[in-house]
Design a protein around this motif. Structure first.
Motif, PDB file in Angstrom:
ATOM      1  N   PRO A 197      48.954  50.697  46.403  1.00  0.00           N
ATOM      2  CA  PRO A 197      48.160  49.758  45.497  1.00  0.00           C
ATOM      3  C   PRO A 197      48.750  48.406  45.885  1.00  0.00           C
ATOM      4  CG  PRO A 197      49.147  51.542  44.247  1.00  0.00           C
ATOM      5  CD  PRO A 197      49.532  51.711  45.436  1.00  0.00           C
ATOM      6  N   ASP A 198      47.980  47.287  45.889  1.00  0.00           N
ATOM      7  CA  ASP A 198      48.151  45.904  46.114  1.00  0.00           C
ATOM      8  C   ASP A 198      48.079  45.372  44.694  1.00  0.00           C
ATOM      9  OD1 ASP A 198      48.441  43.317  46.458  1.00  0.00           O
ATOM     10  OD2 ASP A 198      46.840  43.339  48.080  1.00  0.00           O
ATOM     11  N   PRO A 199      49.033  45.032  43.890  1.00  0.00           N
ATOM     12  CA  PRO A 199      49.098  44.273  42.462  1.00  0.00           C
ATOM     13  C   PRO A 199      48.393  42.950  42.675  1.00  0.00           C
ATOM     14  CG  PRO A 199      51.298  44.337  43.529  1.00  0.00           C
ATOM     15  CD  PRO A 199      50.533  44.846  44.477  1.00  0.00           C
ATOM     16  N   GLU A 255      43.701  39.998  41.016  1.00  0.00           N
ATOM     17  CA  GLU A 255      43.789  38.581  40.714  1.00  0.00           C
ATOM     18  C   GLU A 255      43.179  37.687  41.774  1.00  0.00           C
ATOM     19  OE1 GLU A 255      44.329  35.096  38.634  1.00  0.00           O
ATOM     20  OE2 GLU A 255      44.569  37.328  37.953  1.00  0.00           O
ATOM     21  N   ARG A 256      43.288  38.066  42.990  1.00  0.00           N
ATOM     22  CA  ARG A 256      42.416  37.331  44.061  1.00  0.00           C
ATOM     23  C   ARG A 256      40.954  37.548  43.814  1.00  0.00           C
ATOM     24  NH1 ARG A 256      45.629  40.436  47.587  1.00  0.00           N
ATOM     25  NH2 ARG A 256      43.751  41.412  48.755  1.00  0.00           N
ATOM     26  N   TRP A 257      40.444  38.496  43.323  1.00  0.00           N
ATOM     27  CA  TRP A 257      38.888  38.621  43.171  1.00  0.00           C
ATOM     28  C   TRP A 257      38.755  37.833  41.708  1.00  0.00           C
ATOM     29  CZ3 TRP A 257      35.055  39.911  46.087  1.00  0.00           C
ATOM     30  CH2 TRP A 257      35.234  40.707  46.887  1.00  0.00           C
ATOM     31  N   ARG A 258      39.493  37.623  41.123  1.00  0.00           N
ATOM     32  CA  ARG A 258      39.259  36.853  39.663  1.00  0.00           C
ATOM     33  C   ARG A 258      39.182  35.333  39.913  1.00  0.00           C
ATOM     34  NH1 ARG A 258      43.103  40.533  35.434  1.00  0.00           N
ATOM     35  NH2 ARG A 258      41.385  41.834  34.514  1.00  0.00           N
ATOM     36  N   ARG A 259      40.458  35.099  40.842  1.00  0.00           N
ATOM     37  CA  ARG A 259      40.397  33.652  41.374  1.00  0.00           C
ATOM     38  C   ARG A 259      38.999  33.590  42.177  1.00  0.00           C
ATOM     39  NH1 ARG A 259      45.735  34.632  42.964  1.00  0.00           N
ATOM     40  NH2 ARG A 259      45.032  34.612  45.157  1.00  0.00           N
ATOM     41  N   ALA A 260      38.451  34.118  42.928  1.00  0.00           N
ATOM     42  CA  ALA A 260      37.336  34.066  43.793  1.00  0.00           C
ATOM     43  C   ALA A 260      36.196  33.811  42.612  1.00  0.00           C
ATOM     44  CB  ALA A 260      37.260  35.141  44.636  1.00  0.00           C
ATOM     45  N   GLU A 261      36.232  34.767  41.568  1.00  0.00           N
ATOM     46  CA  GLU A 261      34.836  34.680  40.721  1.00  0.00           C
ATOM     47  C   GLU A 261      35.118  33.477  39.964  1.00  0.00           C
ATOM     48  OE1 GLU A 261      31.603  35.512  39.195  1.00  0.00           O
ATOM     49  OE2 GLU A 261      32.687  37.298  40.384  1.00  0.00           O
ATOM     50  N   ARG A 262      36.112  32.700  39.375  1.00  0.00           N
ATOM     51  CA  ARG A 262      36.207  31.661  38.831  1.00  0.00           C
ATOM     52  C   ARG A 262      35.826  30.499  39.699  1.00  0.00           C
ATOM     53  NH1 ARG A 262      40.897  34.131  36.604  1.00  0.00           N
ATOM     54  NH2 ARG A 262      42.070  33.024  38.257  1.00  0.00           N
ATOM     55  N   ALA A 263      36.228  30.541  40.964  1.00  0.00           N
ATOM     56  CA  ALA A 263      35.861  29.416  42.050  1.00  0.00           C
ATOM     57  C   ALA A 263      34.387  29.155  42.161  1.00  0.00           C
ATOM     58  CB  ALA A 263      36.706  29.581  43.277  1.00  0.00           C
ATOM     59  N   ALA A 264      33.792  30.478  42.294  1.00  0.00           N
ATOM     60  CA  ALA A 264      32.269  30.553  42.559  1.00  0.00           C
ATOM     61  C   ALA A 264      31.574  29.889  41.307  1.00  0.00           C
ATOM     62  CB  ALA A 264      31.990  32.009  43.194  1.00  0.00           C
ATOM     63  N   ALA A 297      32.679  27.677  50.961  1.00  0.00           N
ATOM     64  CA  ALA A 297      33.719  26.617  50.898  1.00  0.00           C
ATOM     65  C   ALA A 297      34.689  26.875  50.173  1.00  0.00           C
ATOM     66  CB  ALA A 297      33.240  25.230  51.245  1.00  0.00           C
ATOM     67  N   ALA A 298      34.550  27.207  48.708  1.00  0.00           N
ATOM     68  CA  ALA A 298      35.464  27.386  47.588  1.00  0.00           C
ATOM     69  C   ALA A 298      36.073  28.564  47.814  1.00  0.00           C
ATOM     70  CB  ALA A 298      34.511  27.184  46.447  1.00  0.00           C
ATOM     71  N   LEU A 299      35.491  29.836  48.362  1.00  0.00           N
ATOM     72  CA  LEU A 299      36.046  30.951  48.240  1.00  0.00           C
ATOM     73  C   LEU A 299      37.203  31.160  49.168  1.00  0.00           C
ATOM     74  CD1 LEU A 299      33.198  33.509  47.719  1.00  0.00           C
ATOM     75  CD2 LEU A 299      34.864  32.616  46.040  1.00  0.00           C
ATOM     76  N   GLY A 300      37.431  30.393  50.564  1.00  0.00           N
ATOM     77  CA  GLY A 300      38.277  30.496  51.183  1.00  0.00           C
ATOM     78  C   GLY A 300      39.662  30.203  50.805  1.00  0.00           C
ATOM     79  N   PRO A 301      40.022  29.251  50.133  1.00  0.00           N
ATOM     80  CA  PRO A 301      41.504  28.911  49.447  1.00  0.00           C
ATOM     81  C   PRO A 301      41.418  29.780  48.152  1.00  0.00           C
ATOM     82  CG  PRO A 301      40.076  27.102  49.100  1.00  0.00           C
ATOM     83  CD  PRO A 301      39.284  27.956  50.027  1.00  0.00           C
ATOM     84  N   ALA A 302      40.379  29.941  47.527  1.00  0.00           N
ATOM     85  CA  ALA A 302      40.684  30.927  46.148  1.00  0.00           C
ATOM     86  C   ALA A 302      40.765  32.144  46.556  1.00  0.00           C
ATOM     87  CB  ALA A 302      39.132  30.485  45.294  1.00  0.00           C
ATOM     88  N   ALA A 303      39.971  32.761  47.264  1.00  0.00           N
ATOM     89  CA  ALA A 303      40.025  34.212  47.496  1.00  0.00           C
ATOM     90  C   ALA A 303      41.393  34.765  47.888  1.00  0.00           C
ATOM     91  CB  ALA A 303      39.032  34.794  48.231  1.00  0.00           C
ATOM     92  N   GLY A 304      42.013  34.087  48.896  1.00  0.00           N
ATOM     93  CA  GLY A 304      43.141  34.273  49.473  1.00  0.00           C
ATOM     94  C   GLY A 304      43.229  35.791  50.007  1.00  0.00           C
TER      95      GLY A 304
END
Length: 263
Positions: free
Chosen positions: A18-20, A24-33, A254-261
């Motif tokens: 599991p990757d903890p 959170e990476r997906w949540r950041r991507a969703e917020r950015a989008a 463009a926003a998902l690049g840094p947000a998704a990590g």
């Protein structure tokens, strides 16, 4: 199960570890989008189906039911509906041609006592005008005028003067303009305002997006009504929506690049 004698312990598969940080990476991507979509849909100008769908689903209470007509309304909800922890229930009624009986379905849903908002195009509205006449044809013994008068039903008509969805499909590219207008765009002479007046249906007209939340909240539960949203003509809306899709798609990417990590 007992491991066979002499067999060594198997090392864990790194792919199953599991990757903890994954969630959170997906949540950041969703917020950015979602932030990008909000920024683009807050822009001024005439209302689009994207803006109406997003705003309607944002301001309606969680106990409401949203019925989406086929064509552009259901696509607007699918593409641009906001993310919220307590969304209203969203339903769709396909029908043989995509627009059959949409208003009748909305009326039936409202008879359950729930607040119902139907998002329909002007063709779907005109295609089911008998839905507004149905209660008067019921036998007197089966009518319930008190229930009918209290129906919390709002039919939001996205009025762009014809079949807007076809302007986004291949037919618009391959047919001469006059043939496309006659066979697919099908502009109507009937005006939503005049039809509502003739049927005795309360009508509220919305010319600016900022007026929509008040239009959806007012008079709820005082009988069926129509909210007409004045849209650009179908041919203009095609250009507006096409450009909007491209702009939002590029900005989200463009926003998902840094947000998704790496999500």
């Amino acid at each position: 199960m007992t491991r066979p004698a002499g067999s060594g312990a198997r090392s864990p598969d790194p792919r199953s570890t599991p990757d903890p940080t994954w969630l959170e990476r997906w949540r950041r991507a969703e917020r950015a989008a979602q932030g990008v979509v909000d920024e683009h849909l807050r822009a001024g100008g005439p209302p689009t189906v994207a803006q109406v769908a997003r705003l309607a689903l944002r301001c309606l209470p969680p106990e409401a039911t949203v019925l989406c007509s086929a064509s552009l309304p259901v696509r607007g909800v699918e593409w641009y509906g906001p993310v919220r922890p307590d969304p209203p229930r969203v339903l769709a009624n396909r029908g043989a041609n995509g627009i059959d009986g949409v208003v009748s379905t909305a009326r039936g849903l409202a008879m359950t006592g729930r607040a119902v908002v139907a998002l329909v195009g002007d063709l779907a509205f005109l295609h089911d005008l008998t839905a507004w006449l149905e209660p008067a044809r019921w036998p007197a013994a089966s009518r319930n005028d008190q229930v009918e008068d209290r129906l919390a039903l709002t039919v939001v008509v996205l009025d762009n003067g014809g079949g807007g969805i076809f302007s986004h499909l291949a037919q618009a590219e391959v047919l001469p303009a006059d043939r496309f207008e006659a066979l697919f765009a099908t502009p109507q002479r009937q005006q939503v305002r005049e039809v509502c007046a003739g049927l005795g249906v309360p009508l509220l007209e919305v010319g600016e997006l900022a007026e929509l939340p008040d239009a959806l909240s007012g008079d709820r539960g005082r009988g069926p009504r129509v909210v007409r949203v004045v849209m650009p003509p179908a041919d203009q809306e095609r250009a507006i929506l096409g450009a909007l899709h491209e702009q939002i798609g590029a900005a989200v990417e463009a926003a998902l690049g840094p947000a998704a990590g790496g999500a």
